[in-house]
Scaffold this motif. Structure first.
Motif, PDB file in Angstrom:
ATOM      1  N   ARG A 155      10.078   4.013  -3.001  1.00  0.00           N
ATOM      2  CA  ARG A 155      10.067   4.759  -1.735  1.00  0.00           C
ATOM      3  C   ARG A 155       8.640   5.062  -1.283  1.00  0.00           C
ATOM      4  N   GLU A 156       7.713   5.174  -2.204  1.00  0.00           N
ATOM      5  CA  GLU A 156       6.325   5.495  -1.885  1.00  0.00           C
ATOM      6  C   GLU A 156       5.511   4.251  -1.538  1.00  0.00           C
ATOM      7  N   LYS A 157       6.175   3.098  -1.550  1.00  0.00           N
ATOM      8  CA  LYS A 157       5.530   1.835  -1.200  1.00  0.00           C
ATOM      9  C   LYS A 157       6.166   1.207   0.042  1.00  0.00           C
ATOM     10  N   GLY A 158       6.851   2.025   0.816  1.00  0.00           N
ATOM     11  CA  GLY A 158       7.425   1.529   2.062  1.00  0.00           C
ATOM     12  C   GLY A 158       8.671   0.691   1.888  1.00  0.00           C
ATOM     13  N   ILE A 159       9.352   0.832   0.748  1.00  0.00           N
ATOM     14  CA  ILE A 159      10.568   0.062   0.518  1.00  0.00           C
ATOM     15  C   ILE A 159      11.769   0.899   0.963  1.00  0.00           C
ATOM     16  N   LEU A 160      12.562   0.363   1.869  1.00  0.00           N
ATOM     17  CA  LEU A 160      13.785   1.014   2.314  1.00  0.00           C
ATOM     18  C   LEU A 160      14.924   0.597   1.392  1.00  0.00           C
ATOM     19  N   LYS A 215       0.836  -1.188   0.000  1.00  0.00           N
ATOM     20  CA  LYS A 215       0.000   0.000   0.000  1.00  0.00           C
ATOM     21  C   LYS A 215       0.878   1.249   0.000  1.00  0.00           C
ATOM     22  N   ASN A 216       0.277   2.360  -0.386  1.00  0.00           N
ATOM     23  CA  ASN A 216       0.997   3.626  -0.374  1.00  0.00           C
ATOM     24  C   ASN A 216       1.418   3.997   1.045  1.00  0.00           C
ATOM     25  N   THR A 217       2.608   4.560   1.172  1.00  0.00           N
ATOM     26  CA  THR A 217       3.115   5.008   2.460  1.00  0.00           C
ATOM     27  C   THR A 217       3.673   6.413   2.290  1.00  0.00           C
ATOM     28  N   GLU A 218       4.010   7.045   3.404  1.00  0.00           N
ATOM     29  CA  GLU A 218       4.811   8.253   3.279  1.00  0.00           C
ATOM     30  C   GLU A 218       6.142   7.851   2.658  1.00  0.00           C
ATOM     31  N   LYS A 219       6.764   8.787   1.975  1.00  0.00           N
ATOM     32  CA  LYS A 219       8.003   8.484   1.255  1.00  0.00           C
ATOM     33  C   LYS A 219       9.085   8.013   2.227  1.00  0.00           C
ATOM     34  N   ASN A 278      20.348   3.213  16.053  1.00  0.00           N
ATOM     35  CA  ASN A 278      19.674   4.496  16.264  1.00  0.00           C
ATOM     36  C   ASN A 278      18.919   4.940  15.018  1.00  0.00           C
ATOM     37  N   ILE A 279      19.523   4.751  13.857  1.00  0.00           N
ATOM     38  CA  ILE A 279      18.867   5.233  12.633  1.00  0.00           C
ATOM     39  C   ILE A 279      17.584   4.455  12.379  1.00  0.00           C
ATOM     40  N   SER A 280      17.556   3.176  12.734  1.00  0.00           N
ATOM     41  CA  SER A 280      16.340   2.383  12.514  1.00  0.00           C
ATOM     42  C   SER A 280      15.193   2.864  13.391  1.00  0.00           C
ATOM     43  N   LYS A 281      15.525   3.490  14.538  1.00  0.00           N
ATOM     44  CA  LYS A 281      14.495   4.018  15.423  1.00  0.00           C
ATOM     45  C   LYS A 281      13.938   5.346  14.925  1.00  0.00           C
ATOM     46  N   GLU A 282      14.684   5.987  14.031  1.00  0.00           N
ATOM     47  CA  GLU A 282      14.314   7.319  13.568  1.00  0.00           C
ATOM     48  C   GLU A 282      13.511   7.306  12.271  1.00  0.00           C
ATOM     49  N   ILE A 283      13.448   6.177  11.610  1.00  0.00           N
ATOM     50  CA  ILE A 283      12.768   6.107  10.313  1.00  0.00           C
ATOM     51  C   ILE A 283      11.560   5.181  10.407  1.00  0.00           C
ATOM     52  N   PRO A 284      10.596   5.320   9.493  1.00  0.00           N
ATOM     53  CA  PRO A 284       9.427   4.423   9.514  1.00  0.00           C
ATOM     54  C   PRO A 284       9.839   2.970   9.285  1.00  0.00           C
ATOM     55  N   ARG A 285       9.060   2.079   9.834  1.00  0.00           N
ATOM     56  CA  ARG A 285       9.310   0.648   9.624  1.00  0.00           C
ATOM     57  C   ARG A 285       8.996   0.288   8.173  1.00  0.00           C
ATOM     58  N   PRO A 286       9.954  -0.293   7.449  1.00  0.00           N
ATOM     59  CA  PRO A 286       9.721  -0.583   6.027  1.00  0.00           C
ATOM     60  C   PRO A 286       8.878  -1.829   5.795  1.00  0.00           C
ATOM     61  N   ASN A 287       8.227  -1.863   4.640  1.00  0.00           N
ATOM     62  CA  ASN A 287       7.538  -3.077   4.203  1.00  0.00           C
ATOM     63  C   ASN A 287       8.525  -4.114   3.685  1.00  0.00           C
TER      64      ASN A 287
END
Length: 275
Positions: free
Chosen positions: A166-171, A14-18, A44-53
């Motif tokens: 990036r708009e689909k939650g892919i890191l 699904k669509n996510t924030e970028k 630390n960086i993983s705590k600062e960014i959205p959880r990826p799909n």
């Protein structure tokens, strides 16, 4: 990209924030099992960014003739190194793969031919850092290889086609080291942050300035930027993953550095967050 490409990706995720984009200076494979400031920086960086799909990783350690993407359900953990403790060879990172995402990646990169691979897996450029971001290994991971026959500009341009992910939650993660000259390592200071030869200090300062100023063309044309940078990048394998990450920066994305230290005289752990 055509409408069918977008529809296929939409069915997957699904669509996510970028999502942000990362370049991780992975350093020694021992970072997989040691506790140090760089490992903490990854956590630390993983705590600062959205959880990826899901995660798409471009690793310095999958350098190929042509471009490939891992497309198996269960990628193996590759221990692509030698001379390290048994404990390191016993590490497994059993993250699932994503054949569907691999297929969509091949379509996004058309007309370039990207072949689906069923034999590689996750090399240490991928798992040794991703395990600190997501230790439970529950997020699907695929790898995209680096075609060693192509020039830097080609890799930068190719990576731009991945923007929609990036708009689909892919890191998207590039994993390598900007300054990486193993022949000139000062092994006495391999664990000492801030230890760098003069040319390594100069190369780090130049590349950091270009990163923060958004002067990506100088980074693409690194081979023409003087002796210090040519010494810092004697081969392109660890450097090119940086260009895959930088290509995905949009005008509204902020860029910041972390783990920004030299070690062992001739290696930099400098990592980049975009967005």
């Amino acid at each position: 990209m055509n409408l069918n490409d977008l529809e296929n990706i939409s069915q997957l995720y699904k669509n996510t924030e970028k999502m942000p984009v990362l370049f991780l200076g992975h350093g020694s494979p021992m970072n997989a099992i040691e506790e140090n400031q760089f490992v903490q920086g990854f956590r630390n960086i993983s705590k600062e960014i959205p959880r990826p799909n899901a995660i798409l990783c471009v690793s310095a350690h999958w350098f190929t003739n042509g471009t490939f993407v891992t497309a198996m359900m269960d990628p193996k953990t590759i221990h692509d190194f030698y001379g390290f403790p048994k404990e390191l060879f016993e590490v497994e990172y059993p993250a699932p793969g994503s054949p569907e995402l691999a297929k969509e990646t091949t379509e996004l990169l058309l007309p370039e031919i990207v072949e689906e691979d069923h034999s590689w897996g996750l090399d240490h450029g991928a798992w040794s850092v991703i395990k600190h971001l997501y230790p439970n290994a529950e997020i699907p991971v695929i790898q995209l290889s680096i075609d060693y026959s192509k020039p830097p500009q080609y890799h930068f341009d190719l990576a731009k086609k991945l923007q929609k992910l990036r708009e689909k939650g892919i890191l998207i993660i590039g994993s390598g080291n900007i300054v990486h000259n193993l022949r000139m390592v000062d092994w006495k200071n391999i664990n000492t942050a801030g230890a760098g030869w003069d040319w390594a200090i100069e190369a780090r300062e130049m590349t950091n300035n270009w990163l923060l100023d958004g002067n990506f063309q100088n980074l693409i044309n690194y081979q023409n930027q003087g002796v210090a940078l040519r010494t810092a990048v004697p081969s392109p394998d660890h450097y090119l993953p940086l260009l895959y990450s930088l290509a995905l920066k949009e005008k509204t994305d902020e860029l910041s550095l972390f783990n920004d230290e030299l070690i062992g005289g001739s290696l930099s752990m400098t990592s980049v967050r975009i967005g």
